[in-house]
Design an enzyme around this catalytic site. Structure first.
Site, PDB file in Angstrom:
ATOM      1  N   GLY A  33       0.708  -1.301   0.157  1.00  0.00           N
ATOM      2  CA  GLY A  33       0.003  -0.060  -0.039  1.00  0.00           C
ATOM      3  C   GLY A  33       0.868   1.362   0.140  1.00  0.00           C
ATOM      4  N   ASN A  34       0.133   2.376   0.242  1.00  0.00           N
ATOM      5  CA  ASN A  34       0.884   3.670   0.140  1.00  0.00           C
ATOM      6  C   ASN A  34       0.361   4.547   1.415  1.00  0.00           C
ATOM      7  OD1 ASN A  34      -1.079   5.549  -1.197  1.00  0.00           O
ATOM      8  ND2 ASN A  34      -1.022   4.050  -2.556  1.00  0.00           N
ATOM      9  N   ARG A  35       0.747   5.933   1.474  1.00  0.00           N
ATOM     10  CA  ARG A  35       0.439   6.622   2.765  1.00  0.00           C
ATOM     11  C   ARG A  35      -0.647   7.465   2.425  1.00  0.00           C
ATOM     12  NH1 ARG A  35       6.092   8.630   5.087  1.00  0.00           N
ATOM     13  NH2 ARG A  35       4.368   9.694   6.674  1.00  0.00           N
ATOM     14  N   SER A  36      -1.281   7.397   1.251  1.00  0.00           N
ATOM     15  CA  SER A  36      -2.237   8.303   0.904  1.00  0.00           C
ATOM     16  C   SER A  36      -3.393   8.364   1.834  1.00  0.00           C
ATOM     17  CB  SER A  36      -2.953   8.239  -0.524  1.00  0.00           C
ATOM     18  OG  SER A  36      -3.785   9.191  -0.619  1.00  0.00           O
ATOM     19  N   ALA A 100      -3.697   7.830  -5.242  1.00  0.00           N
ATOM     20  CA  ALA A 100      -2.519   7.305  -5.431  1.00  0.00           C
ATOM     21  C   ALA A 100      -2.472   5.659  -5.767  1.00  0.00           C
ATOM     22  CB  ALA A 100      -1.776   7.550  -3.976  1.00  0.00           C
TER      23      ALA A 100
END
Ligand code: CTP
Ligand code: CA
Length: 229
Positions: A33-36, A100
């Site tokens: 995942g990502n931090r958005s 994102a």
């Protein structure tokens, strides 16, 4: 600009906004995942609704309440996000890709939880490319007068990278954020430059994500085609 319910410059328009960050599953309990946080995309959805638009918000894993008066489609992965965007886009006057999207996903999904084995090093994770949704909808427009907006977070050569990305994606506007230690991810505030395919450059001073969202709609509104009534 001061705004109230009186300014309904997006009335009669349908806008699609993607928000949050995709999660690409490895096994039933893990993902890449990502931090958005989704906050900027949700602010875009709220401000568009306040300006009179019908809003479809395609939300990827944002831990935020559904905004009132907005159609929300919840998705998980980049492939699901693409499907939802392609479904909503043909009817949209504008599409804003604030999500994102993971560039890669694991090449395989393990149906059972991946277990460690005594005395053995882990297997490397093979990745494959995800589809580029923004480039796809900008390159093959559902409607000739549709306005397409991308977002980019850059750490170096922000303007040059942003300009090259705008051209590569073929979108009308690209909102470029500079990311750093405490900038952007999860923050309440944002600072950006909005680049236009027409060569325009609109700096947006550090401020609430709502203010950046309103600036985006200020730039989208005059680029919209004649309203279909
Ligand atoms: N985007 C997309 N589909 C992808 C990747 C990105 O639609 N597979 C969209 C994002 O929603 C964003 C814009 O493209 O609006 C720019 O994303 P960014 O990650 O900055 O662009 P990339 O082309 O992936 O470039 P980079 O290699 O810098 O990550
Ligand atoms: Ca990317």
């Amino acid at each position: 600009l001061a705004r109230g319910a009186a300014e309904a410059d997006l009335a009669g328009r349908h806008v699609v906004v993607s928000a949050g960050g995709t999660r690409e599953p490895l096994d039933p309990v893990r993902y890449l995942g990502n931090r958005s946080s989704g906050k900027q995309g949700y602010a875009l959805a709220r401000t568009a609704a306040a300006r009179g638009a019908r809003v479809t918000l395609i939300a990827a894993n944002a831990a935020l309440p559904d905004p009132a008066g907005v159609d929300v489609v919840h998705v998980g992965t980049a492939v699901q996000l693409r499907e939802a965007v392609l479904k909503a886009a043909p009817d949209a006057d504008a599409v804003v890709m604030a999500a994102a999207v993971a560039d890669f996903r694991p090449a395989t999904y393990a149906a059972g939880k991946i277990k460690k084995k005594d005395g053995q090093e882990p297997e490397p994770i093979a990745l494959v490319r995800n589809p580029d949704i923004l480039a796809e909808i900008a390159g093959d427009r559902a409607r000739a007068d549709q306005v397409i907006v991308g977002f980019a977070a850059e750490t170096d050569d922000v303007l040059a990278n942003g300009r090259a990305k705008l051209e590569r994606k073929g979108c009308d506007l690209l909102v470029v954020n500079e990311v750093g230690e405490r900038k952007t991810f999860g923050a309440e505030e944002n600072e950006a430059v909005v680049l236009g395919a027409d060569g325009s450059e609109t700096p947006v001073p550090h401020g609430p994500k709502e203010a950046l969202a309103d600036t985006v709609w200020d730039l989208v509104a005059p680029r919209l085609g004649r309203a279909a009534k």
